[in-house]
Structure formats: structure tokens, C-alpha cells
Design a protein around this motif. Structure first.
Motif, short mmCIF file in Angstrom:
data_model
loop_
_atom_site.label_atom_id
_atom_site.label_comp_id
_atom_site.label_asym_id
_atom_site.label_seq_id
_atom_site.Cartn_x
_atom_site.Cartn_y
_atom_site.Cartn_z
N GLY A 245 -0.77 11.43 3.76
CA GLY A 245 -1.29 10.16 3.37
C GLY A 245 -0.74 8.88 4.34
N ALA A 246 0.57 9.07 4.77
CA ALA A 246 0.74 8.01 5.87
C ALA A 246 0.08 8.12 7.14
N ARG A 247 -0.10 9.34 7.42
CA ARG A 247 -1.01 9.33 8.52
C ARG A 247 -2.26 8.97 8.40
N ALA A 248 -3.15 9.02 7.38
CA ALA A 248 -4.41 8.33 7.03
C ALA A 248 -4.32 6.84 6.77
N LEU A 249 -3.30 6.50 6.29
CA LEU A 249 -3.08 4.90 6.27
C LEU A 249 -2.79 4.27 7.61
N LEU A 303 -8.89 5.81 2.07
CA LEU A 303 -7.90 6.05 1.12
C LEU A 303 -8.67 6.08 -0.37
N PRO A 304 -8.82 7.07 -1.11
CA PRO A 304 -9.42 6.80 -2.31
C PRO A 304 -8.54 6.30 -3.40
N GLU A 305 -7.36 6.39 -3.31
CA GLU A 305 -6.52 6.09 -4.39
C GLU A 305 -6.33 4.45 -4.30
N LEU A 306 -6.67 3.84 -3.24
CA LEU A 306 -6.68 2.37 -3.19
C LEU A 306 -7.86 1.79 -4.11
N ALA A 307 -8.88 2.56 -4.18
CA ALA A 307 -9.98 2.04 -4.97
C ALA A 307 -10.05 2.23 -6.34
N GLU A 308 -8.92 2.92 -6.85
CA GLU A 308 -8.80 2.89 -8.33
C GLU A 308 -8.46 1.69 -8.95
N PRO A 309 -7.26 1.08 -8.40
CA PRO A 309 -7.23 -0.32 -9.24
C PRO A 309 -8.57 -1.17 -9.57
N SER A 310 -8.43 -1.69 -10.68
CA SER A 310 -9.64 -2.45 -10.93
C SER A 310 -9.46 -4.11 -10.54
N SER A 311 -8.20 -4.43 -10.30
CA SER A 311 -8.25 -6.07 -10.21
C SER A 311 -7.56 -5.87 -8.84
N PRO A 312 -7.85 -7.30 -8.12
CA PRO A 312 -7.10 -7.28 -6.50
C PRO A 312 -5.79 -7.29 -6.54
N ALA A 313 -4.96 -7.81 -7.80
CA ALA A 313 -3.82 -7.85 -7.50
C ALA A 313 -3.06 -6.66 -7.60
N GLU A 314 -3.49 -5.52 -8.47
CA GLU A 314 -3.07 -4.57 -8.50
C GLU A 314 -3.44 -3.62 -7.22
N GLN A 322 2.60 0.92 -0.07
CA GLN A 322 2.24 2.22 0.69
C GLN A 322 2.55 1.63 2.12
N LEU A 323 2.44 0.51 2.49
CA LEU A 323 2.90 -0.10 3.74
C LEU A 323 4.05 -0.27 3.83
N GLY A 324 4.99 -0.52 2.94
CA GLY A 324 6.38 -0.56 2.84
C GLY A 324 6.90 0.78 3.17
N ALA A 325 6.47 1.86 2.44
CA ALA A 325 7.00 3.25 2.59
C ALA A 325 6.55 3.76 3.99
#
Length: 427
Positions: A245-249, A303-314, A322-325
Motif C-alpha cells: 500500500g505504501a509503495r502504491a501511494l 488506490l481503490p480505497e480512496l474512491a470509497e469515501p463519498s464526501s471530499p472531507a472523508e 495514509q500520507l502521515g503513515a
């Protein structure tokens, strides 16, 4: 009561006027002190500027003795003449001079030993020139010491503030620049160069409302400079993270355009607002919002997991996490200490100063050499001779033959001796 000339001649001779003046200035004595110590009036002391007469130059005649005690006839200790002075009503006593005994004859060639302290006589006490200027000298020395102390305190405060700023944000800036470049060595170099520039312009950094933002902008600009492509050591990326996941990001971030990557990191990674992000990236607010949405969409495709949140805030909160990790997993190998940063900054400033001075000297020398060797007037160059074909050679008139010479002689004779010319008459 009279005194003969041998008694006067028996008085010990005084030293030269120059030597007496030097001794008076060495003792720091005033005119009143010299007059009172010798036992004469101030006017008499100031007017005596010549050598005392001796028995060899003065006639042997009786000299009247005054009521004053017997003292050397002439004293030339003073350096300035005194125009007016009232003589004392009575001669000063030895008790009037404090700090010294009564006057006694001295050895030939030496001056009487005068006191170096202040004199209190009938006319009052007076101070020497050194005592009068002592308060001004002490005040100037105190002002100089206070200025030096203030400068040292200001420099110490600047060093302390710089060290605190460096320890506060150096590691965080290294992690952020790693997300921008994917290279650890360039990230460390960017942080070091940013703080070198900050110490070089420390008054500007202190006056800024956000010193951390000032250093961050300098580090980002150096890390994302396109000139690094010409460096062989910065062409290849560092080994990617082991976690998929970190490599893909990280790959998704590095595939973004530099302006999109920086906007996404500042807004979703650092947590700046949209106006602050626009100001730091030197773009308008609508352009910054467009870059942010396009960057999010490009990362969400990888990254498909970033497309799951419905709102821009989420989506922004998930991307921030993810960027912090990913940034927390990166630790700098060896960041220089603040002392090394400040020393490097001062060394660079000295090098630039020497380079500018050397260039100015070289320019002046080249100008003087040009003025000394350049011609004062224009001299056109001479073209070389060339052979031209097809053009007849340049020549003068042909040489006359004997027939031509006879004909010319004949024509000349006829013109002079021939018949008169007939002139036409109007009909």
C-alpha cells in the motif's frame, strides 16, 4: 638687604625649557599648581620663558632682594602664556602644598620634584586635564561596553531561536520532501540548504509571520528544482517501501505533475487551508482547487480505497492518514547539527564576498589594461594587392616617333609665322 652676584650664581641651574615642559606635562600639572609649588605668581611663571642668566652673562652688580623667599630666578614649566593674574598678598607657605614637603634645591640638570596630586592654595583647588576628561572617557567606555553586550545578547538570542526552529521542523521537512522526491539524499540536502538560506536571511525569517512556512517553501523549491535531472546521483529513485500500500501511494504521488504533487501534500498532508496552499504555491485559489481535485482523482485511480469515501472531507481525512503513515516510516540517516548549518552559511557568505571582490578587481584590471593598450584613433587597414585578369595594364601616353616630333615642330612654327587669320565681317 642686598645680595651679591656670587650668591645668585650659586643657585643650581635649571634644565632646558623643552625638558621642563615635558616634565610638567608628565606630572599633569596646571599653571596654578606650578606657580604655587615654585613660590611665584602665575603671571611671573607664565612670562618666564627664557633661560636664567648666570654670573658669566650678568654684570657684577648688587641685586636687591625682595620679601619673597629665595627661589630659582626663572621657571619655564608652563606651556601657555597667562595674560592676567593677581599676585597673592603673601607668599605661599610649605603647608599650602598637600602631598609634598617644602621645596629644596635639586641637583644640577634636574627639575624640582612637584606633587602629582591636586593643590589647595589661597586661590582654591584646581584639577588637571586628565581628571577633567575622565568622566567623558568613562562614559564613552561604558557606552561601548553596553553596545557590545547588547550585540552579543542579540546574537545569542538569534542562535537560540534558530536552533529551536531547526529542532522543531527539520525532521518533518525531511519526511515531506521525501514524499515529493522519493530520494532520501536529495531530501536531506534540501532541508540543509533551506536552513542555510534561513540563517543567511535570518532577519527576514524572524519578521515573517510563519517562519516554518518560509523554510518549508525554500526546501520544496530546492527539492523540486528541474536542475537535479542533470545530476547522475539524483536520477534513480531509492528502493520503494516494502509494504504494497505504501509503495502504491508513493508511486502514485511521484507520477503526478510537480505542481499537483505539491498542492496535494500541502493541503491533505500538511493540513494547510486552500488560500494558504495557493499562496505558498504562487497560484490563484481556483487554480489550486482544480489542481487538488485532479490530483485526488489521479491518486484514487491507483488506490481503490480512496474512491470509497463519498464526501471530499472523508477522502481528505483518509489521504491525510495514509500520507502521515508513509512519512512516519521515513527517518533521516544523518541531518547536520544547527552549528554545522550556521557555519556552512557563514562560510558560503564569505566565499560569495570574496568572489564578488575578485570579480570586481578583475573587471577593473581588464578595464585599465584596455584603456592602456587601445589605440587612440582609428587607422583603416591597408588592403593587400591582388592580381586582376582581363583588365589592360595601366599606362601613360605613347612615346612620340620622329615623324610625330617633326609634325609637332612644323605646327608650332606655322602658328607663329603663318599669315594673319581672316576675321569674318557681318554682311
Amino acid at each position: 638687604m642686598t645680595q651679591s652676584s656670587p650668591d645668585v650664581a650659586a643657585a643650581p641651574p635649571l634644565s632646558s625649557p623643552k625638558e621642563r615642559r615635558r616634565l610638567r606635562e608628565a606630572k599633569s600639572l596646571s599653571e596654578e599648581q606650578v606657580a604655587m609649588a615654585v613660590g611665584v605668581t602665575r603671571a611671573a611663571s607664565s612670562s618666564a620663558r627664557t633661560e636664567p642668566t648666570t654670573s658669566s652673562t650678568r654684570p657684577k652688580a648688587a641685586v636687591k632682594q625682595t620679601a619673597r623667599p629665595a627661589t630659582p630666578t626663572t621657571v619655564a614649566w608652563l606651556s601657555k602664556p597667562v595674560t592676567s593674574a593677581k599676585p597673592p598678598s603673601r607668599p605661599p607657605t610649605p603647608a599650602a602644598v598637600t602631598g609634598s614637603s617644602a621645596m629644596a634645591p635639586t641637583e644640577p640638570g634636574t627639575a624640582p620634584d612637584l606633587p602629582g596630586t591636586h593643590v589647595s592654595g589661597a586661590s582654591g583647588a584646581s584639577e588637571g586635564p586628565d581628571e577633567a576628561t575622565a568622566p567623558a572617557v568613562e562614559a564613552a567606555a561604558a557606552a561601548s561596553e553596553s553596545a557590545e553586550a547588547a550585540a552579543a545578547a542579540a546574537e545569542a538570542a538569534a542562535v537560540e531561536d534558530f536552533d529551536a526552529l531547526y529542532k522543531h521542523c527539520a525532521v518533518a521537512l525531511f519526511r515531506q520532501t521525501f514524499l515529493l522526491t522519493g530520494r532520501r539524499s536529495r531530501s536531506q540536502e534540501s532541508v540543509a540548504r533551506a536552513f542555510v538560506l534561513a540563517w543567511d536571511r535570518w532577519p527576514e525569517v524572524v519578521a515573517d509571520r510563519d517562519p516554518v512556512g518560509w523554510v518549508r517553501a525554500a526546501a520544496y523549491e530546492y527539492a523540486m528544482s528541474p536542475w537535479h535531472r542533470l545530476r547522475r546521483t539524483h536520477r534513480e529513485l531509492d528502493p520503494p517501501p516494502a509494504e504494497p500500500g505504501a509503495r502504491a501511494l508513493l508511486d502514485a504521488l511521484l507520477d503526478l505533475p510537480p505542481s499537483y504533487r505539491r498542492t496535494l501534500l500541502l493541503y491533505d498532508g500538511v493540513g494547510l487551508g486552500l488560500p494558504e496552499t495557493a499562496a505558498e504555491t504562487e497560484a490563484s485559489t481556483p487554480a489550486t482547487a482544480s489542481r487538488l481535485m485532479n490530483a485526488r482523482a489521479a491518486v484514487a485511480e491507483r488506490l481503490p480505497e480512496l474512491a470509497e469515501p463519498s464526501s471530499p472531507a472523508e477522502q481528505s481525512a483518509l489521504l491525510h492518514q495514509q500520507l502521515g503513515a508513509l512519512a512516519e516510516a521515513q527517518t533521516p540517516d544523518s541531518l547536520p547539527s544547527p552549528d554545522v548549518i550556521r557555519t556552512d552559511s557563514e562560510h558560503r557568505a564569505q566565499l560569495w564576498t570574496k568572489a564578488v571582490i575578485s570579480f570586481a578587481v578583475l573587471l577593473v584590471a581588464a578595464t585599465l589594461f584596455t584603456l592602456a593598450t587601445a589605440p587612440t584613433r582609428y587607422e583603416p587597414p591597408e588592403s593587400p594587392a591582388q592580381q586582376v585578369e582581363g583588365v589592360p595594364p595601366r599606362s601613360g601616353p605613347q612615346k612620340l616617333t620622329p615623324q610625330d616630333l617633326d609634325l609637332r615642330q612644323q605646327l608650332r612654327g606655322e602658328l607663329v609665322q603663318g599669315p594673319a587669320r581672316l576675321l569674318p565681317h557681318p554682311g
